[in-house]
Write a protein that holds these residues in place. Sequence first.
Motif, mmCIF file in Angstrom:
data_model
loop_
_atom_site.group_PDB
_atom_site.id
_atom_site.type_symbol
_atom_site.label_atom_id
_atom_site.label_comp_id
_atom_site.label_asym_id
_atom_site.label_seq_id
_atom_site.Cartn_x
_atom_site.Cartn_y
_atom_site.Cartn_z
ATOM 1 N N TRP A 46 13.975 0.605 5.116
ATOM 2 C CA TRP A 46 14.595 -0.300 4.154
ATOM 3 C C TRP A 46 15.134 -1.526 4.869
ATOM 4 O O TRP A 46 15.436 -1.492 6.066
ATOM 5 C CB TRP A 46 15.717 0.399 3.390
ATOM 6 C CG TRP A 46 16.825 0.966 4.228
ATOM 7 C CD1 TRP A 46 17.945 0.328 4.678
ATOM 8 C CD2 TRP A 46 16.904 2.312 4.738
ATOM 9 N NE1 TRP A 46 18.717 1.177 5.419
ATOM 10 C CE2 TRP A 46 18.113 2.399 5.467
ATOM 11 C CE3 TRP A 46 16.072 3.438 4.633
ATOM 12 C CZ2 TRP A 46 18.499 3.580 6.100
ATOM 13 C CZ3 TRP A 46 16.466 4.598 5.262
ATOM 14 C CH2 TRP A 46 17.656 4.669 5.977
ATOM 15 N N LYS A 101 16.286 -0.569 -1.606
ATOM 16 C CA LYS A 101 14.971 -1.222 -1.581
ATOM 17 C C LYS A 101 14.022 -0.501 -0.617
ATOM 18 O O LYS A 101 13.034 -1.077 -0.159
ATOM 19 C CB LYS A 101 15.112 -2.686 -1.167
ATOM 20 C CG LYS A 101 15.873 -3.538 -2.177
ATOM 21 C CD LYS A 101 15.911 -5.001 -1.740
ATOM 22 C CE LYS A 101 16.643 -5.858 -2.769
ATOM 23 N NZ LYS A 101 16.696 -7.293 -2.353
ATOM 24 N N PHE A 148 11.185 1.673 1.151
ATOM 25 C CA PHE A 148 9.754 1.864 0.915
ATOM 26 C C PHE A 148 9.246 2.834 1.963
ATOM 27 O O PHE A 148 9.981 3.248 2.863
ATOM 28 C CB PHE A 148 9.002 0.531 0.994
ATOM 29 C CG PHE A 148 9.235 -0.235 2.266
ATOM 30 C CD1 PHE A 148 8.453 -0.029 3.403
ATOM 31 C CD2 PHE A 148 10.261 -1.177 2.336
ATOM 32 C CE1 PHE A 148 8.675 -0.731 4.574
ATOM 33 C CE2 PHE A 148 10.485 -1.897 3.516
ATOM 34 C CZ PHE A 148 9.696 -1.668 4.632
ATOM 35 N N TYR A 149 7.993 3.201 1.858
ATOM 36 C CA TYR A 149 7.395 4.138 2.816
ATOM 37 C C TYR A 149 6.352 3.406 3.632
ATOM 38 O O TYR A 149 5.587 2.595 3.109
ATOM 39 C CB TYR A 149 6.759 5.333 2.093
ATOM 40 C CG TYR A 149 6.494 6.499 3.017
ATOM 41 C CD1 TYR A 149 7.482 7.449 3.268
ATOM 42 C CD2 TYR A 149 5.278 6.648 3.673
ATOM 43 C CE1 TYR A 149 7.261 8.518 4.127
ATOM 44 C CE2 TYR A 149 5.043 7.703 4.535
ATOM 45 C CZ TYR A 149 6.039 8.635 4.756
ATOM 46 O OH TYR A 149 5.814 9.684 5.619
ATOM 47 N N THR A 150 6.317 3.692 4.950
ATOM 48 C CA THR A 150 5.349 3.059 5.843
ATOM 49 C C THR A 150 4.261 4.053 6.213
ATOM 50 O O THR A 150 4.558 5.137 6.729
ATOM 51 C CB THR A 150 6.041 2.552 7.124
ATOM 52 O OG1 THR A 150 7.115 1.669 6.774
ATOM 53 C CG2 THR A 150 5.044 1.801 8.000
ATOM 54 N N VAL A 195 2.760 -0.998 3.721
ATOM 55 C CA VAL A 195 3.973 -0.750 2.941
ATOM 56 C C VAL A 195 3.592 -0.066 1.633
ATOM 57 O O VAL A 195 2.793 -0.586 0.850
ATOM 58 C CB VAL A 195 4.722 -2.058 2.658
ATOM 59 C CG1 VAL A 195 5.881 -1.814 1.686
ATOM 60 C CG2 VAL A 195 5.237 -2.668 3.957
ATOM 61 N N GLU A 240 5.051 1.234 -1.852
ATOM 62 C CA GLU A 240 6.202 1.052 -2.716
ATOM 63 C C GLU A 240 6.411 2.276 -3.607
ATOM 64 O O GLU A 240 5.519 3.099 -3.797
ATOM 65 C CB GLU A 240 6.007 -0.197 -3.589
ATOM 66 C CG GLU A 240 5.852 -1.489 -2.805
ATOM 67 C CD GLU A 240 7.134 -1.940 -2.121
ATOM 68 O OE1 GLU A 240 8.192 -1.309 -2.358
ATOM 69 O OE2 GLU A 240 7.084 -2.916 -1.359
ATOM 70 N N GLU A 241 7.606 2.365 -4.181
ATOM 71 C CA GLU A 241 7.935 3.473 -5.069
ATOM 72 C C GLU A 241 6.937 3.575 -6.227
ATOM 73 O O GLU A 241 6.591 4.678 -6.665
ATOM 74 C CB GLU A 241 9.351 3.281 -5.625
ATOM 75 C CG GLU A 241 9.884 4.452 -6.424
ATOM 76 C CD GLU A 241 10.174 5.685 -5.573
ATOM 77 O OE1 GLU A 241 10.029 6.798 -6.105
ATOM 78 O OE2 GLU A 241 10.542 5.511 -4.405
ATOM 79 N N ASP A 257 3.894 3.204 -6.185
ATOM 80 C CA ASP A 257 2.637 3.830 -5.757
ATOM 81 C C ASP A 257 2.722 5.357 -5.767
ATOM 82 O O ASP A 257 1.701 6.040 -5.686
ATOM 83 C CB ASP A 257 2.266 3.375 -4.335
ATOM 84 C CG ASP A 257 2.026 1.873 -4.246
ATOM 85 O OD1 ASP A 257 1.376 1.326 -5.157
ATOM 86 O OD2 ASP A 257 2.485 1.263 -3.257
ATOM 87 N N LYS A 258 3.929 5.900 -5.862
ATOM 88 C CA LYS A 258 4.116 7.340 -5.707
ATOM 89 C C LYS A 258 3.372 8.185 -6.745
ATOM 90 O O LYS A 258 2.705 9.164 -6.370
ATOM 91 C CB LYS A 258 5.609 7.685 -5.721
ATOM 92 C CG LYS A 258 5.890 9.133 -5.329
ATOM 93 C CD LYS A 258 7.338 9.527 -5.615
ATOM 94 C CE LYS A 258 8.309 8.836 -4.707
ATOM 95 N NZ LYS A 258 9.705 9.332 -4.909
ATOM 96 N N SER A 263 14.126 8.235 -6.403
ATOM 97 C CA SER A 263 13.425 7.232 -5.600
ATOM 98 C C SER A 263 13.795 7.338 -4.124
ATOM 99 O O SER A 263 14.822 7.915 -3.765
ATOM 100 C CB SER A 263 13.770 5.823 -6.103
ATOM 101 O OG SER A 263 15.127 5.504 -5.792
#
Length: 224
Positions: free
Chosen positions: A82, A89, A91-93, A100, A102-103, A105-106, A139
């Motif tokens: 973050w 804010k 995100f997952y790498t 990146v 994003e939420e 995309d989950k 999230s």
Amino acid sequence: LVLDEVDAFPADADGEGDPVALAVQRTVTFRGRRKIFLISTPTEAGVSRIEKAYAESDQRRYFVPCPHCGTHQALSWRGVTWPEGEPRKAFYTCEACGGVIEEADKPAMLAKGEWRATAQGDGLTAGFHLSALYSPFESWGEIAADFLTSKRDPARLKTWTNLKLGEAYEDRDMAPLAPDTLQGRGLACDPAWTELLPEGVAVITAGVDTQDDRIEVEFVGWGR
């Protein structure tokens, strides 16, 4: 046989022994066609029943594809990032391409995921681990914010580790230190050092304290 929240079971059932072992014993009549489910949020490392059971299993994790490169990976806390001071804010790498995620995309990632064994196990036990990082109801930002408010309080951090990561908590400040292990990590002194030491110093130790912005180190020379 379904045993839920086994980490909350007492260690001994009215003097008859481990309640999990007692319950499993009741299923021997159905040997060969029985199914035994152990379900739980883990608690303390080293004593957690579910942690030990999972270690004996094939240790399945839910692998989801990166929306950028398609690489399947099991979500882990180290992948959550973050902006400074803005945990909500988060995100997952991706561990493969660094993209990146994003939420938003989950949901699509979860729909395309699959369980994969990560260990050999005993050949009989299937183990499944799932953390809150996969939750469609919570999230990454909320989990990150909760971490920042919990990390300095061992009691709250334990709850966060158990509930959000689905992992047993180990209080490293309270972990026992084996003298032999510590002694085994000692190194022989470089002969060049002896020229710099005051007379009578036989052993050198270093104490280290970690701070948010630095590491403090104190060297001490010990005589006999």
